[in-house]
Design an enzyme around this catalytic site. Structure first.
Site, short mmCIF file in Angstrom:
data_model
loop_
_atom_site.label_atom_id
_atom_site.label_comp_id
_atom_site.label_asym_id
_atom_site.label_seq_id
_atom_site.Cartn_x
_atom_site.Cartn_y
_atom_site.Cartn_z
CG ASP A 10 -0.29 -0.07 2.41
OD1 ASP A 10 0.95 -0.40 2.64
OD2 ASP A 10 -0.81 0.25 3.64
CG ASN A 39 0.22 3.26 4.31
OD1 ASN A 39 0.18 3.08 5.44
ND2 ASN A 39 1.28 2.50 3.72
CB THR A 124 4.66 -4.37 2.71
OG1 THR A 124 4.12 -3.89 1.55
CG2 THR A 124 5.77 -5.36 2.48
CG PHE A 165 -1.64 1.01 9.58
CD1 PHE A 165 -2.93 1.79 9.82
CD2 PHE A 165 -1.63 0.70 8.26
CE1 PHE A 165 -3.69 2.17 8.71
CE2 PHE A 165 -2.37 0.96 7.08
CZ PHE A 165 -3.50 1.71 7.42
CG ASN A 166 0.40 -3.29 7.59
OD1 ASN A 166 -0.09 -2.27 6.93
ND2 ASN A 166 1.82 -3.57 7.28
CG HIS A 239 7.47 0.17 9.76
ND1 HIS A 239 7.47 0.07 10.93
CD2 HIS A 239 6.74 1.41 9.55
CE1 HIS A 239 7.01 0.94 11.63
NE2 HIS A 239 6.77 1.98 10.84
CG ASP A 240 6.06 -1.78 4.65
OD1 ASP A 240 5.54 -2.61 5.72
OD2 ASP A 240 5.39 -0.81 3.97
C1 BDR Z 1 2.92 -0.53 8.57
O1 BDR Z 1 1.90 0.53 8.42
C2 BDR Z 1 2.03 1.42 7.35
O2 BDR Z 1 1.89 2.78 7.60
C3 BDR Z 1 3.45 1.22 6.79
O3 BDR Z 1 3.61 1.15 5.52
C4 BDR Z 1 3.78 -0.30 7.18
O4 BDR Z 1 3.45 -1.28 6.47
C5 BDR Z 1 3.68 -0.11 9.80
O5 BDR Z 1 2.75 -0.35 10.86
CA CA Z 2 2.87 -0.75 4.00
#
Ligand code: BDR
Ligand code: CA
Length: 324
Positions: A10, A39, A124, A165-166, A239-240
């Site tokens: 995303d 996102n 991701t 978040f994911n 992160h990703d």
């Molecule tokens: C994840 O959430 C998104 O904002 C980032 O792209 C990453 O995949 C981090 O929590």
């Molecule tokens: Ca992401």
């Protein structure tokens, strides 16, 4: 031998760097980039995938848009972290790389079943597309070697105190994936917060002297500003790319076996990953959980991949064009 993967993403500042790492590292054979709402809305995350592929001259990898909302409940975007475009910071022109019209889930199925060896899925983003793939095409599992995802945490969350978040954006999808029985690796916040794009990292991207290196600096500068504002970080966590790095070289991301469950009901904990690293017999192991990162090797792989792609893209830009 390179590992065949599909990135489901995303973009997203850190997704963009994950794409560059996957496309620019010879250990990976990037079969497709699929997009999902996360996102930002899926129209924007797909546009952003096209933008970063155009900037990096990645012209031979299909991009397909997937689900526009989670399996259950309402869509939740992260404009506060990634901006209105989902990838604020650099100014991109009109992308020349297009998306295919096939739905992400159908493209994944076709590529997975048509590939001579099992493929690694690297999500991701919220897991909506992956869960739908498993629901729509249950027989597909024998074509999936492993799922290596960014999401969750052994500790606290970021979207809520409990949930990353994911996971928070589509907990039901995450639950389906974690209970699928497929080999699974979870790269959560506890390890991705070790992947900080500190000033020395930005200097390495700048030092590449390519347009793409400059775009990476702009992406991380914007991301850094939101992480400073929202969470008080000195440098932004990428992160990703951690999930991609784990596929490239397992030694970059140290993991341990654990049982992971996704909380679906808690009033304050919906989307939390409940991780048992103690291997209690009542809770069978269903995942490898990332615990630590070899930062030096991680950044070396990313800078080298971006350098390789950037030089190729700059050469393509300078090449004389045929007269119309
Ligand atoms: C994840 O959430 C998104 O904002 C980032 O792209 C990453 O995949 C981090 O929590
Ligand atoms: Ca992401």
């Amino acid at each position: 031998m390179s590992v065949p993967i599909i990135i489901d993403c995303d973009p997203g500042h850190d997704d963009a760097i994950a794409i560059l790492l996957a496309a620019g590292d010879p250990a990976i054979d990037l079969l497709a980039i699929t997009t999902v709402a996360g996102n930002q809305v899926v129209e924007k995350t797909t546009l952003n995938a096209r933008r970063i592929c155009t900037a990096a001259a990645i012209t031979d990898v299909p991009i397909a848009a997937g689900c526009a909302r989670p399996l259950v409940g309402t869509r939740y975007v992260a404009a506060d972290v990634h901006g209105d475009s989902g990838m604020d910071g650099p100014s991109f022109g009109e992308p020349t790389v297009s998306a295919v019209s096939e739905h992400a889930v159908d493209l994944m199925y076709r590529l997975l079943t048509g590939h001579p060896e099992p493929v690694v899925l690297v999500p991701t983003a919220p897991l909506t597309n992956i869960a739908l793939l498993l629901i729509r095409y249950p027989e597909v599992t024998r074509h999936i070697r492993e799922i290596v995802l960014m999401g969750g945490s052994t500790e606290r969350g970021n979207r809520t105190p409990a949930a990353e978040f994911n996971m928070y954006a589509d907990p039901e999808a995450a639950d389906i994936v974690f209970r699928s029985g497929l080999p699974l690796t979870m790269c959560g916040l506890n390890v991705t917060h070790q992947a900080l794009a500190t000033p020395d990292v930005l200097a390495r991207f700048e030092g590449l002297g390519t347009e793409l290196g400059g775009i990476c600096v702009e992406l991380m500068t914007y991301f850094g500003a939101t992480y400073r504002k929202l969470w008080g970080f000195d440098a932004p966590p990428l992160h990703d790319p951690v999930a991609v790095a784990r596929v490239i070289d397992a030694a970059i991301v140290h993991c341990a076996e654990a049982s992971v469950a996704v909380e679906l009901r808690g009033q304050h904990t919906r989307g939390a990953t409940v991780v048992d690293l103690h291997r209690h017999p009542d809770r069978p192991v269903n995942a490898q959980v990332a615990l630590s990162l070899d930062r030096e090797r991680f950044w070396d792989r990313i800078v080298t991949a971006v350098g390789r792609l950037g030089e190729r893209a700059d050469r393509a830009d300078r090449a004389p064009r045929a007269d119309p």
